[in-house]
Design an enzyme around this catalytic site. Structure first.
Site, PDB file in Angstrom:
ATOM      1  CE  LYS A   1      -3.797   1.001   1.900  1.00 47.49           C
ATOM      2  NZ  LYS A   1      -4.686   1.404   2.956  1.00 47.49           N
TER       3      LYS A   1
ATOM      4  CG  HIS B   1      -2.947   4.856   4.199  1.00 44.35           C
ATOM      5  ND1 HIS B   1      -2.623   4.303   5.418  1.00 44.35           N
ATOM      6  CD2 HIS B   1      -3.885   5.789   4.441  1.00 44.35           C
ATOM      7  CE1 HIS B   1      -3.359   4.895   6.361  1.00 44.35           C
ATOM      8  NE2 HIS B   1      -4.123   5.791   5.789  1.00 44.35           N
TER       9      HIS B   1
ATOM     10  CG  HIS C   1       0.514   2.021  12.044  1.00 43.19           C
ATOM     11  ND1 HIS C   1       1.836   1.787  12.251  1.00 43.19           N
ATOM     12  CD2 HIS C   1       0.285   3.291  12.436  1.00 43.19           C
ATOM     13  CE1 HIS C   1       2.399   2.874  12.756  1.00 43.19           C
ATOM     14  NE2 HIS C   1       1.474   3.790  12.877  1.00 43.19           N
TER      15      HIS C   1
END
Length: 550
Positions: free
Chosen positions: A138, A141, A144
């Protein structure tokens, strides 16, 4: 250097106050140039002195400062002592100050400021820092890892993934897969169920799920390494939360053996943090289906890192939205009996608002870096003074990154701020571009006149106000580094470097090197070389690579 002057002042004071010099040194500070008393290079706060001496009733600080000043005597180092509003002010012998500062800056090189007495009492420590933490697969982004993301991605690739696209552009393809499956999941509850099942299989060690996930992770890290390289960042270790999947089960067993686990009516397993036993404050560590959570994996990671590194402190650099999470993790570690939980610290940062590229709202860090490079190249091409260089793209990226970093670090890390491309790329004012420009300009000066002048400096040639202001500012570098090391805020270093750049820019206009007598030219070159050296040191500490041409 500053520490030698502080010690000299401290020794004088210790004789009058009957205190060891070491206890006084940190109370003696170089006076900031912007707040300069005409006679003061160093200052001692009388308030801090009274606190140190535990006086029951504080005397009027002004009166106390005046009486202390009368008892102190000037010597070969200190040429003037006066009382200010609650302070004692000390002026250092000008030639001694000039010679000592310039000599120390050149001799210490990249260690200038770090060899100060302010740091000498501090023990060497092993510090583990966790930062960045992008999600595997990812790149869009920097939050977490979440089980929903993992599950959706695994399911999405099985439904919509293409092997050849994964090979050619892995993170872009996984991003597209994630967007598609996320969209489908809003209308099809079965997809959300499949995603949850995939994550559950992963937690249970299913070989097919693990194999797929390992591929995502390896491809992600390969691409991250390239992005981090552009940022000048190299990690000692990559260990994501998935690495602690098995170890999190050990943590759950340990919590259970200590009688710290309780089951809620929904079937989730929690640790009671209320301190009263009423479950008014809890942290969920296991879902009803037996899968672990973010907190469980962070507990496992902390324990593993202590076993592995035996750290003196561990710092988590994560956004301020994670504050509650880290409070709970640290609290559980304490409840488990780990005294070193006190050595764990969360350094929170705020939100950047309004960051857009020409293509629209920012999604990829890679897009930001490309935009920075592109805009900086355009700016450099439009400036007549831009020098020819071998690799303009690399210079543009380094200057652009400096611009981003200074914008980001100017205020408290915790503060949110509004991003502005126009402000970031201003070549004048308090910007990273101005820092790089100043450094490049000083490099050009050294290149033009060479270093032949630097062997023997006539310090009497550096007594103009502009020279003295720079020297006084250079005195403060160790204090600024010390302050940043104590509160973990880079803004002190940023502010210092910007002031140094402005002082250098003013001096560059008035302290001519060209056509000056040899001893004057040599002394000024030596001063500018010292400024460039400290500028470079400070920028490198902030993660900025100084450029020599732009």
């Amino acid at each position: 250097m500053a520490c030698a002057f502080r010690r000299s002042i401290a020794c004088q004071l210790s004789r009058i106050l009957a205190l060891p010099p070491e206890s006084l040194i940190k109370s003696i500070s170089a006076v900031p140039v912007s707040k300069k008393e005409e006679v003061a290079d160093f200052q001692l706060s009388v308030d801090s002195l009274l606190e140190d001496n535990n006086h029951q009733s504080k005397l009027d600080t002004q009166d106390h400062a005046r009486r202390l000043a009368e008892k102190l005597k000037c010597d070969t180092v200190v040429t003037a002592i006066s009382a200010g509003p609650g302070t004692l002010n000390f002026k250092i012998n000008r030639e001694l100050l000039t010679k000592a500062v310039l000599q120390q800056v050149i001799e210490d090189g990249s260690k200038y400021g770090l060899k100060s007495e302010l740091f000498s009492g501090l023990p060497q420590k092993k510090i583990v820092v966790e930062f960045s933490s992008p999600n595997v697969a990812k790149k869009f982004h920097v939050g977490h890892l979440r089980s929903t993301i993992i599950g959706l991605l695994g399911t999405g690739f099985q439904l919509f993934g293409y092997e050849e696209k994964l090979q050619s552009n892995p993170l872009q393809h996984l991003f597209d897969v994630y967007v598609q499956v996320n969209k489908e999941a809003t209308d099809d509850k079965n997809i959300a169920k499949l995603a949850h099942e995939f994550f559950h299989r992963l937690e249970l060690g299913d070989m097919q799920a693990l194999s797929l996930w390992q591929r995502f992770r390896d491809l992600s890290i390969e691409e991250y390494i390239q992005i981090y390289k552009r940022l000048g960042i190299y990690f000692d270790e990559y260990s994501g939360e998935s690495f602690y999947r098995e170890k999190s089960q050990d943590v759950l067993k340990l919590l259970d053996s200590k009688g710290l686990l309780q089951k809620t009516i929904t079937g989730n397993v929690v640790v009671d943090l209320s301190g009263t036993g009423d479950l008014s404050s809890v942290c969920t560590v296991m879902r009803s289906d037996g899968t672990s959570l973010y907190a469980t994996r962070d507990l496992a990671a902390a324990i593993d890192r202590m076993d592995k590194y035996n750290f003196d402190s561990m710092i988590y650099v994560a956004d301020k939205g994670q504050k509650r999470h880290f409070q709970q993790v640290f609290q559980i570690l304490k409840i488990m009996g780990y005294e070193w939980a006190e050595r764990c610290q969360h350094v929170p940062f705020g939100i950047v608002k309004g960051m857009k590229t020409r293509r629209g709202d920012v999604t990829f860090l890679e897009d930001v870096l490309n935009e920075v490079q592109s805009r900086m190249l355009q700016n450099m091409a439009s400036i007549k003074t831009t020098k020819k260089m071998e690799n303009p793209q690399e210079t543009a990226e380094r200057v652009g990154l400096a611009a981003l970093i200074i914008q980001d670090f100017r205020g408290l890390l915790l503060s949110d701020y509004q991003f502005s491309w126009d402000r970031v790329f201003q070549s004048r004012g308090d910007t990273g571009v101005f820092l790089q420009y100043t450094h490049a300009r000083l490099c050009s000066l050294e290149e033009t006149f060479g270093c032949g002048y630097l062997n023997d400096v006539n310090v009497a040639c550096l007594q103009e106000p502009q020279s003295v202001s720079i020297l006084q500012h250079l005195l403060r570098f160790d204090e600024v580094l010390y302050k940043s090391s104590q509160d973990l805020q880079p803004k002190h270093i940023v502010s210092y470097l910007l002031t140094l750049s402005h002082l250098a820019a003013m001096a560059h206009k008035t302290l001519q090197v060209k056509d000056s007598p040899a001893d004057v030219a040599g002394a000024r070159l030596h001063l500018f070389k010292a400024v460039r050296s400290v500028l470079a040191n400070g920028m490198k500490l902030l993660g900025i690579i100084p450029v020599c041409r732009m």
